[in-house]
Structures are given as C-alpha cells and as structure tokens.
Write a protein that holds these residues in place. Structure first.
Motif, PDB file in Angstrom:
ATOM      1  N   GLY A  86     -10.511  13.648  -2.975  1.00  0.00           N
ATOM      2  CA  GLY A  86      -9.541  13.348  -1.930  1.00  0.00           C
ATOM      3  C   GLY A  86      -9.023  11.915  -1.951  1.00  0.00           C
ATOM      4  O   GLY A  86      -8.256  11.523  -1.085  1.00  0.00           O
ATOM      5  N   GLU A  87      -9.453  11.105  -2.927  1.00  0.00           N
ATOM      6  CA  GLU A  87      -8.989   9.725  -3.057  1.00  0.00           C
ATOM      7  C   GLU A  87      -8.134   9.588  -4.309  1.00  0.00           C
ATOM      8  O   GLU A  87      -8.287  10.340  -5.260  1.00  0.00           O
ATOM      9  CB  GLU A  87     -10.166   8.758  -3.155  1.00  0.00           C
ATOM     10  N   ARG A  88      -7.232   8.610  -4.281  1.00  0.00           N
ATOM     11  CA  ARG A  88      -6.399   8.301  -5.432  1.00  0.00           C
ATOM     12  C   ARG A  88      -6.391   6.795  -5.618  1.00  0.00           C
ATOM     13  O   ARG A  88      -6.449   6.045  -4.651  1.00  0.00           O
ATOM     14  CB  ARG A  88      -4.964   8.794  -5.237  1.00  0.00           C
ATOM     15  N   LEU A  89      -6.312   6.329  -6.847  1.00  0.00           N
ATOM     16  CA  LEU A  89      -6.171   4.913  -7.152  1.00  0.00           C
ATOM     17  C   LEU A  89      -4.671   4.620  -7.146  1.00  0.00           C
ATOM     18  O   LEU A  89      -3.919   5.167  -7.943  1.00  0.00           O
ATOM     19  CB  LEU A  89      -6.772   4.605  -8.516  1.00  0.00           C
ATOM     20  N   VAL A  90      -4.243   3.798  -6.186  1.00  0.00           N
ATOM     21  CA  VAL A  90      -2.821   3.509  -5.999  1.00  0.00           C
ATOM     22  C   VAL A  90      -2.561   2.058  -6.366  1.00  0.00           C
ATOM     23  O   VAL A  90      -3.298   1.164  -5.965  1.00  0.00           O
ATOM     24  CB  VAL A  90      -2.407   3.765  -4.536  1.00  0.00           C
ATOM     25  N   VAL A  91      -1.506   1.824  -7.133  1.00  0.00           N
ATOM     26  CA  VAL A  91      -1.140   0.483  -7.575  1.00  0.00           C
ATOM     27  C   VAL A  91       0.166   0.060  -6.892  1.00  0.00           C
ATOM     28  O   VAL A  91       1.121   0.835  -6.847  1.00  0.00           O
ATOM     29  CB  VAL A  91      -0.978   0.442  -9.106  1.00  0.00           C
ATOM     30  N   ILE A  92       0.150  -1.163  -6.341  1.00  0.00           N
ATOM     31  CA  ILE A  92       1.358  -1.752  -5.766  1.00  0.00           C
ATOM     32  C   ILE A  92       1.606  -3.087  -6.469  1.00  0.00           C
ATOM     33  O   ILE A  92       0.681  -3.680  -7.021  1.00  0.00           O
ATOM     34  CB  ILE A  92       1.251  -1.951  -4.245  1.00  0.00           C
ATOM     35  N   PRO A  93       2.828  -3.590  -6.453  1.00  0.00           N
ATOM     36  CA  PRO A  93       3.111  -4.876  -7.084  1.00  0.00           C
ATOM     37  C   PRO A  93       2.353  -6.014  -6.403  1.00  0.00           C
ATOM     38  O   PRO A  93       2.240  -6.054  -5.176  1.00  0.00           O
ATOM     39  CB  PRO A  93       4.621  -5.052  -6.898  1.00  0.00           C
ATOM     40  N   GLY A  94       1.829  -6.937  -7.196  1.00  0.00           N
ATOM     41  CA  GLY A  94       1.119  -8.098  -6.657  1.00  0.00           C
ATOM     42  C   GLY A  94       1.944  -8.890  -5.657  1.00  0.00           C
ATOM     43  O   GLY A  94       1.424  -9.271  -4.598  1.00  0.00           O
ATOM     44  N   PRO A  95       3.231  -9.157  -5.942  1.00  0.00           N
ATOM     45  CA  PRO A  95       4.031  -9.917  -4.980  1.00  0.00           C
ATOM     46  C   PRO A  95       4.119  -9.238  -3.614  1.00  0.00           C
ATOM     47  O   PRO A  95       4.186  -9.901  -2.589  1.00  0.00           O
ATOM     48  CB  PRO A  95       5.413 -10.000  -5.639  1.00  0.00           C
ATOM     49  N   MET A  96       4.076  -7.900  -3.595  1.00  0.00           N
ATOM     50  CA  MET A  96       4.140  -7.189  -2.315  1.00  0.00           C
ATOM     51  C   MET A  96       2.880  -7.459  -1.489  1.00  0.00           C
ATOM     52  O   MET A  96       2.958  -7.733  -0.294  1.00  0.00           O
ATOM     53  CB  MET A  96       4.315  -5.698  -2.544  1.00  0.00           C
ATOM     54  N   LEU A  97       1.712  -7.418  -2.114  1.00  0.00           N
ATOM     55  CA  LEU A  97       0.476  -7.691  -1.391  1.00  0.00           C
ATOM     56  C   LEU A  97       0.413  -9.145  -0.932  1.00  0.00           C
ATOM     57  O   LEU A  97       0.022  -9.436   0.202  1.00  0.00           O
ATOM     58  CB  LEU A  97      -0.746  -7.358  -2.243  1.00  0.00           C
ATOM     59  N   ARG A  98       0.827 -10.071  -1.794  1.00  0.00           N
ATOM     60  CA  ARG A  98       0.828 -11.484  -1.407  1.00  0.00           C
ATOM     61  C   ARG A  98       1.769 -11.736  -0.236  1.00  0.00           C
ATOM     62  O   ARG A  98       1.463 -12.537   0.652  1.00  0.00           O
ATOM     63  CB  ARG A  98       1.164 -12.355  -2.612  1.00  0.00           C
ATOM     64  N   ALA A  99       2.904 -11.031  -0.184  1.00  0.00           N
ATOM     65  CA  ALA A  99       3.831 -11.174   0.931  1.00  0.00           C
ATOM     66  C   ALA A  99       3.236 -10.634   2.225  1.00  0.00           C
ATOM     67  O   ALA A  99       3.574 -11.092   3.317  1.00  0.00           O
ATOM     68  CB  ALA A  99       5.148 -10.460   0.624  1.00  0.00           C
ATOM     69  N   ALA A 100       2.307  -9.668   2.119  1.00  0.00           N
ATOM     70  CA  ALA A 100       1.669  -9.086   3.303  1.00  0.00           C
ATOM     71  C   ALA A 100       0.546  -9.960   3.847  1.00  0.00           C
ATOM     72  O   ALA A 100       0.091  -9.769   4.967  1.00  0.00           O
ATOM     73  CB  ALA A 100       1.131  -7.693   2.974  1.00  0.00           C
ATOM     74  N   LYS A 101       0.090 -10.940   3.076  1.00  0.00           N
ATOM     75  CA  LYS A 101      -1.062 -11.764   3.484  1.00  0.00           C
ATOM     76  C   LYS A 101      -0.865 -12.390   4.860  1.00  0.00           C
ATOM     77  O   LYS A 101      -1.791 -12.434   5.652  1.00  0.00           O
ATOM     78  CB  LYS A 101      -1.305 -12.842   2.435  1.00  0.00           C
ATOM     79  N   LYS A 102       0.349 -12.818   5.168  1.00  0.00           N
ATOM     80  CA  LYS A 102       0.614 -13.468   6.454  1.00  0.00           C
ATOM     81  C   LYS A 102       0.405 -12.503   7.634  1.00  0.00           C
ATOM     82  O   LYS A 102       0.148 -12.944   8.749  1.00  0.00           O
ATOM     83  CB  LYS A 102       2.034 -14.026   6.492  1.00  0.00           C
ATOM     84  N   ASP A 103       0.469 -11.206   7.377  1.00  0.00           N
ATOM     85  CA  ASP A 103       0.314 -10.208   8.431  1.00  0.00           C
ATOM     86  C   ASP A 103      -1.107  -9.655   8.537  1.00  0.00           C
ATOM     87  O   ASP A 103      -1.394  -8.853   9.416  1.00  0.00           O
ATOM     88  CB  ASP A 103       1.271  -9.029   8.185  1.00  0.00           C
ATOM     89  N   ILE A 104      -2.007 -10.097   7.639  1.00  0.00           N
ATOM     90  CA  ILE A 104      -3.374  -9.592   7.619  1.00  0.00           C
ATOM     91  C   ILE A 104      -4.292 -10.678   8.190  1.00  0.00           C
ATOM     92  O   ILE A 104      -4.387 -11.764   7.624  1.00  0.00           O
ATOM     93  CB  ILE A 104      -3.806  -9.212   6.190  1.00  0.00           C
ATOM     94  N   PRO A 105      -4.957 -10.396   9.317  1.00  0.00           N
ATOM     95  CA  PRO A 105      -5.808 -11.423   9.923  1.00  0.00           C
ATOM     96  C   PRO A 105      -7.030 -11.753   9.056  1.00  0.00           C
ATOM     97  O   PRO A 105      -7.520 -10.900   8.319  1.00  0.00           O
ATOM     98  CB  PRO A 105      -6.242 -10.806  11.248  1.00  0.00           C
TER      99      PRO A 105
END
Length: 85
Positions: A64-83
């Motif tokens: 029931g799990e999948r390994l999902v890949v997203i672009p690194g820049p997308m995760l870095r842009a989300a850092k400001k929204d993650i406490p």
C-alpha cells in the motif's frame, strides 16, 4: 486539503519538469499539501519499481506504499511552511 506547502508547481523555481511558462498548461505536476488532519500529501512520480532494488537494508516500501519522487527545489521551497520540530 488544508494548504499548499511551498510554491505552486506552475511557478518558476519549483523544479517542475519544464520549470518554465509551459508548465502553466500542464494538468499533472508535483505538489506538496498539508491535510486537515496534519498529515502531508505528496504528488510526484511513482518510482517504486525503479528504486526498490537499490534500497538500503533498513528501508522498505510496504504494501500500500509507493516511493514518490519530487523535485528538490520544490521541497526546499516548502521548507518555510514546515515548522521546526
């Protein structure tokens, strides 16, 4: 869906496939969202079968799990929204 973490995949710098104006016409893009219960939803490329043979011994992808890949820049842009923890 409660709120997007980071920037829209259609914005330059998100690290989307084309990362250009042409992405505004795409219907499928990587994305990161916080759910109303606090969990995080990630939309990305399913690369489970590609990476499964390369997983370290202490990492597994369960039923029931999948390994999902997203672009690194997308995760870095989300850092400001993650406490911080």
């Amino acid at each position: 869906m409660s709120r997007r973490l980071g920037i829209s995949p259609r914005e330059p710098g998100s690290g989307g496939d084309d990362d250009a104006a042409s992405t505004t016409t795409k219907k499928t893009c990587p994305d990161i969202w916080e759910l109303s219960n606090g969990d995080i939803a990630v939309i990305g490329r399913d690369l489970t079968d590609v990476y499964r043979p390369q997983l370290p011994d202490d990492m597994s992808v369960g039923d029931g799990e999948r390994l999902v890949v997203i672009p690194g820049p997308m995760l870095r842009a989300a850092k400001k929204d993650i406490p911080d923890a």
